[in-house]
Motif scaffolding. Structure first.
Motif, PDB file in Angstrom:
ATOM      1  N   VAL A   1       9.660   7.633   7.058  1.00  0.00           N
ATOM      2  CA  VAL A   1       9.278   6.250   6.761  1.00  0.00           C
ATOM      3  C   VAL A   1       7.892   6.212   6.124  1.00  0.00           C
ATOM      4  O   VAL A   1       7.674   5.525   5.124  1.00  0.00           O
ATOM      5  CB  VAL A   1       9.327   5.377   8.043  1.00  0.00           C
ATOM      6  N   ILE A   2       6.970   6.964   6.698  1.00  0.00           N
ATOM      7  CA  ILE A   2       5.602   7.000   6.160  1.00  0.00           C
ATOM      8  C   ILE A   2       5.593   7.594   4.755  1.00  0.00           C
ATOM      9  O   ILE A   2       4.942   7.066   3.847  1.00  0.00           O
ATOM     10  CB  ILE A   2       4.663   7.784   7.094  1.00  0.00           C
ATOM     11  N   ALA A   3       6.303   8.684   4.560  1.00  0.00           N
ATOM     12  CA  ALA A   3       6.331   9.330   3.245  1.00  0.00           C
ATOM     13  C   ALA A   3       6.915   8.403   2.183  1.00  0.00           C
ATOM     14  O   ALA A   3       6.377   8.300   1.069  1.00  0.00           O
ATOM     15  CB  ALA A   3       7.119  10.631   3.318  1.00  0.00           C
ATOM     16  N   LEU A   4       7.985   7.718   2.519  1.00  0.00           N
ATOM     17  CA  LEU A   4       8.597   6.783   1.581  1.00  0.00           C
ATOM     18  C   LEU A   4       7.639   5.645   1.250  1.00  0.00           C
ATOM     19  O   LEU A   4       7.453   5.287   0.078  1.00  0.00           O
ATOM     20  CB  LEU A   4       9.898   6.233   2.163  1.00  0.00           C
ATOM     21  N   TYR A   5       7.011   5.097   2.271  1.00  0.00           N
ATOM     22  CA  TYR A   5       6.072   3.986   2.080  1.00  0.00           C
ATOM     23  C   TYR A   5       4.866   4.416   1.241  1.00  0.00           C
ATOM     24  O   TYR A   5       4.548   3.786   0.235  1.00  0.00           O
ATOM     25  CB  TYR A   5       5.622   3.468   3.442  1.00  0.00           C
ATOM     26  N   ALA A   6       4.207   5.471   1.659  1.00  0.00           N
ATOM     27  CA  ALA A   6       2.979   5.901   0.970  1.00  0.00           C
ATOM     28  C   ALA A   6       3.264   6.340  -0.458  1.00  0.00           C
ATOM     29  O   ALA A   6       2.447   6.113  -1.356  1.00  0.00           O
ATOM     30  CB  ALA A   6       2.304   7.021   1.755  1.00  0.00           C
ATOM     31  N   SER A   7       4.409   6.955  -0.687  1.00  0.00           N
ATOM     32  CA  SER A   7       4.713   7.427  -2.035  1.00  0.00           C
ATOM     33  C   SER A   7       4.954   6.276  -3.007  1.00  0.00           C
ATOM     34  O   SER A   7       4.892   6.467  -4.220  1.00  0.00           O
ATOM     35  CB  SER A   7       5.908   8.378  -2.027  1.00  0.00           C
ATOM     36  N   SER A   8       5.159   5.080  -2.480  1.00  0.00           N
ATOM     37  CA  SER A   8       5.387   3.928  -3.352  1.00  0.00           C
ATOM     38  C   SER A   8       4.130   3.101  -3.604  1.00  0.00           C
ATOM     39  O   SER A   8       4.176   2.128  -4.353  1.00  0.00           O
ATOM     40  CB  SER A   8       6.469   3.030  -2.740  1.00  0.00           C
ATOM     41  N   LEU A   9       3.024   3.475  -3.014  1.00  0.00           N
ATOM     42  CA  LEU A   9       1.790   2.696  -3.156  1.00  0.00           C
ATOM     43  C   LEU A   9       1.100   2.965  -4.489  1.00  0.00           C
ATOM     44  O   LEU A   9       0.793   4.114  -4.813  1.00  0.00           O
ATOM     45  CB  LEU A   9       0.823   3.013  -2.013  1.00  0.00           C
ATOM     46  N   GLU A  10       0.823   1.913  -5.220  1.00  0.00           N
ATOM     47  CA  GLU A  10       0.128   2.055  -6.504  1.00  0.00           C
ATOM     48  C   GLU A  10      -1.257   2.662  -6.332  1.00  0.00           C
ATOM     49  O   GLU A  10      -1.703   3.437  -7.166  1.00  0.00           O
ATOM     50  CB  GLU A  10      -0.005   0.692  -7.183  1.00  0.00           C
ATOM     51  N   VAL A  11      -1.937   2.299  -5.247  1.00  0.00           N
ATOM     52  CA  VAL A  11      -3.322   2.747  -5.048  1.00  0.00           C
ATOM     53  C   VAL A  11      -3.427   4.200  -4.582  1.00  0.00           C
ATOM     54  O   VAL A  11      -4.525   4.749  -4.547  1.00  0.00           O
ATOM     55  CB  VAL A  11      -4.072   1.831  -4.048  1.00  0.00           C
ATOM     56  N   TRP A  12      -2.332   4.824  -4.233  1.00  0.00           N
ATOM     57  CA  TRP A  12      -2.360   6.189  -3.694  1.00  0.00           C
ATOM     58  C   TRP A  12      -3.155   7.135  -4.586  1.00  0.00           C
ATOM     59  O   TRP A  12      -3.985   7.902  -4.118  1.00  0.00           O
ATOM     60  CB  TRP A  12      -0.936   6.704  -3.481  1.00  0.00           C
ATOM     61  N   ASP A  13      -2.897   7.092  -5.873  1.00  0.00           N
ATOM     62  CA  ASP A  13      -3.561   8.013  -6.806  1.00  0.00           C
ATOM     63  C   ASP A  13      -5.051   7.717  -6.977  1.00  0.00           C
ATOM     64  O   ASP A  13      -5.798   8.570  -7.440  1.00  0.00           O
ATOM     65  CB  ASP A  13      -2.866   7.985  -8.174  1.00  0.00           C
ATOM     66  N   GLU A  14      -5.479   6.527  -6.598  1.00  0.00           N
ATOM     67  CA  GLU A  14      -6.895   6.159  -6.709  1.00  0.00           C
ATOM     68  C   GLU A  14      -7.715   6.670  -5.527  1.00  0.00           C
ATOM     69  O   GLU A  14      -8.934   6.723  -5.613  1.00  0.00           O
ATOM     70  CB  GLU A  14      -7.033   4.633  -6.800  1.00  0.00           C
ATOM     71  N   TRP A  15      -7.055   7.004  -4.443  1.00  0.00           N
ATOM     72  CA  TRP A  15      -7.746   7.426  -3.230  1.00  0.00           C
ATOM     73  C   TRP A  15      -8.139   8.896  -3.284  1.00  0.00           C
ATOM     74  O   TRP A  15      -7.407   9.741  -3.823  1.00  0.00           O
ATOM     75  CB  TRP A  15      -6.870   7.220  -2.007  1.00  0.00           C
TER      76      TRP A  15
END
Length: 139
Positions: free
Chosen positions: A79-93
């Motif tokens: 669930v976490i992997a699916l959620y986090a992988s869809s976040l637009e901001v992920w690559d900015e962090w």
């Protein structure tokens, strides 16, 4: 302010919070990534373990210690992997921000540093493989 709850009430609350966070494939926002909820959930489980130790209920204490181990949480990891992988901001962090976010999302479970890095790597791989989808969500 201090709130008194019975051990059974704490156990019910801890279990209900896990269901709230992980029951559906669509994690509930804003609770899923909430540092406040994560901290409270950790304290609830810590209190259960501590009280079990105080009343010498080693079976209950061991059950909750085992329950919170990340290695037994394959569904929640997904669930976490699916959620986090869809976040637009992920690559900015920065990597440290990603790790902190994953700690928050995984609460009250306690992944170690290696498990957090594995989860981060899994998310990075998902993002690469789904980058052609264009499906992402903001935070």
């Amino acid at each position: 302010m201090q709130v008194e709850l019975t051990l059974e009430e704490l156990e019910t609350l801890a279990s209900a919070l896990v269901r709230l966070k992980f029951e559906d494939n669509e994690p509930p926002e804003p609770y899923f990534g909430s540092p406040r909820l994560a901290a409270a959930h950790h304290r609830i489980v810590d209190s259960i373990i501590s009280e079990s130790e105080q009343i010498r209920d080693s079976r209950r204490m061991t059950r909750w210690q085992s329950w919170r181990k990340w290695s037994t949480r394959k569904y929640e990891r997904g669930v976490i992997a699916l959620y986090a992988s869809s976040l637009e901001v992920w690559d900015e962090w920065a990597v440290s921000q990603k790790i902190e976010f994953l700690k928050t999302c995984s609460a009250p479970f306690e992944p170690n540093d290696e498990e957090l890095e594995e989860l981060r790597s899994e998310i990075e791989a998902r993002r690469i493989s789904s980058s052609s989808d264009g499906s992402s969500r903001g935070v």
